[in-house]
Design an enzyme around this catalytic site. Sequence first.
Site, short mmCIF file in Angstrom:
data_model
loop_
_atom_site.label_atom_id
_atom_site.label_comp_id
_atom_site.label_asym_id
_atom_site.label_seq_id
_atom_site.Cartn_x
_atom_site.Cartn_y
_atom_site.Cartn_z
N TYR A 84 8.87 1.86 -3.35
CA TYR A 84 7.88 0.98 -3.15
C TYR A 84 6.68 1.14 -3.53
CZ TYR A 84 3.36 -1.78 -1.47
OH TYR A 84 1.72 -2.42 -1.45
N LYS A 105 7.29 -7.32 6.87
CA LYS A 105 7.88 -7.74 5.97
C LYS A 105 9.28 -8.99 7.87
CE LYS A 105 6.41 -6.28 2.32
NZ LYS A 105 4.94 -5.30 2.71
O1 P1T Z 1 2.10 -3.01 3.46
P1 P1T Z 1 2.71 -2.24 4.28
O2 P1T Z 1 2.86 -3.01 5.44
O3 P1T Z 1 1.62 -1.81 4.65
O4 P1T Z 1 3.80 -1.17 3.43
C1 P1T Z 1 4.28 -1.29 2.52
C2 P1T Z 1 6.03 -1.11 2.79
C3 P1T Z 1 6.51 0.31 2.43
N1 P1T Z 1 7.76 -0.26 2.11
C4 P1T Z 1 8.48 -0.73 1.69
C5 P1T Z 1 9.83 -0.70 1.42
C6 P1T Z 1 7.44 -1.98 1.21
O5 P1T Z 1 8.70 -3.11 0.55
C7 P1T Z 1 5.76 -2.50 1.33
C8 P1T Z 1 4.84 -2.57 0.89
N2 P1T Z 1 5.95 -3.92 0.38
C9 P1T Z 1 5.38 -4.73 -0.67
C10 P1T Z 1 3.84 -5.17 -0.45
C11 P1T Z 1 6.39 -5.44 -1.97
O6 P1T Z 1 5.76 -6.60 -2.05
O7 P1T Z 1 7.43 -5.15 -2.57
#
Ligand code: P1T
Length: 424
Positions: A115, A217
């Site tokens: 990410y 998610k």
């Molecule tokens: O957004 P947050 O809750 O802080 O999580 C970060 C994060 C960590 N790991 C993965 C695999 C992720 O996809 C994400 C956040 N990703 C998005 C916001 C996105 O649209 O891919």
Amino acid sequence: MSQNIQKDSGFEPFKGIDTLATHAGYNPREHESLSCPAIPPISLSTTFYQKAPGEHFGFDYSRAGNPTRDFLEKALATLEGARFAAAFSSGLAVQSALVQQLKSGDSVICNDDVYGGTNRYFRTISSNAGIKTHFVNLATDLPGLAKCLQSDSAVRMVWIETPTNPLMKLIDVRAVSEAVKKVNKDILVVCDNTFLSPVFQRPLELGADVVMHSMTKYINGHSDVVMGCCMTNSAQLHEWLTYNQKSAGATPSPFDCWLAHRGLRTLPLRMRQHMANGLAVARHLEASRHVDRVLHPGLESHPQHQLAKRQQRGYSGMVSAYLRVDASAFVSALRLFTLAESLGGFESLAEVPSIMTHASVPPDQRAELGITDSFVRLSVGLEDIDDLLADLDQALEKAAKPATGDDGGAASDAKRRRTSKNGQ
Ligand code: P1T
């Protein structure tokens, strides 16, 4: 029965996962003093009565611990098959808590495709603290991992994400964990399990020391909470994480904990429907003349399809693809899919990673990875599959037409947005 969606694809569901999700973390019979509410109560109180200084009834101050968070953390540990869980205010706050164990001079190995915010954290926040990160393609380059471990004795953590965001590469968690532990059993293997949830993958059982999620998610699943969590079997590590909750303070609100706990009750059901819809979308796009290549571990064409079948218990709703039409025009023309960042909610989302979620990854790293402007990422939701496929088809056709000015300005709007650097 929704388990058939999983079984028909050759996967064995984790034993009792539906019952666990329905009941984990809270038993009404144990709360007589509260009249045994059938669902967990929300404890909004920031502070708790003590009958004498230092003598409390399990909680003293909500940053350090809260009954609603406690219920959620128990449920998360149960679902992931872990001894312990800790909830944080975001997925990135979990990364921050884990990295804060390290010291200046230590190093991290991270797989090359993660990410964008994870990449940014390691490149900027960690490096400002004197912690170096090596980005290695852990999907295909295990010799590269061994070489990196040998050449840098300061490595203290290996960070993997599987499937990766957004390229859907798979990391063999068992192989990576074994390779790391062979060199030094104290190096922490962290696995970001966001894309599959504990319904389809349990990295602790595959050798990882820690599993983390952006709960924003699939686990919460309703696009209304930003939260993260971290599960481990190590009492020592969990002690650090709860110390970090209390001392660094990135804890979620009781209301968000309650929402996430409510969301995870339906996680197995949702994951199976995401899986069915995601696979159908992947196969449909693979057959489209407007699509160059589809990335989905459930497709025979995915180079790690066999690893997916071995390591996972299903597929999520994540599908990525290289288009032969303008990607920005395509996502702008969608009517049912919402053009937005994030993933894993009940509703379908579409985005262009190079401009949105991965805009903060340096352009040369993006180019090397193949995160181009013709690359799109879909988070396939729970809608009727025929409606989703029809939406994709009409948007592909629209994007394939030369700009005639009849697109409501979608293409030119998209072009304008390309200059924006607002990706999260
Ligand atoms: O957004 P947050 O809750 O802080 O999580 C970060 C994060 C960590 N790991 C993965 C695999 C992720 O996809 C994400 C956040 N990703 C998005 C916001 C996105 O649209 O891919």
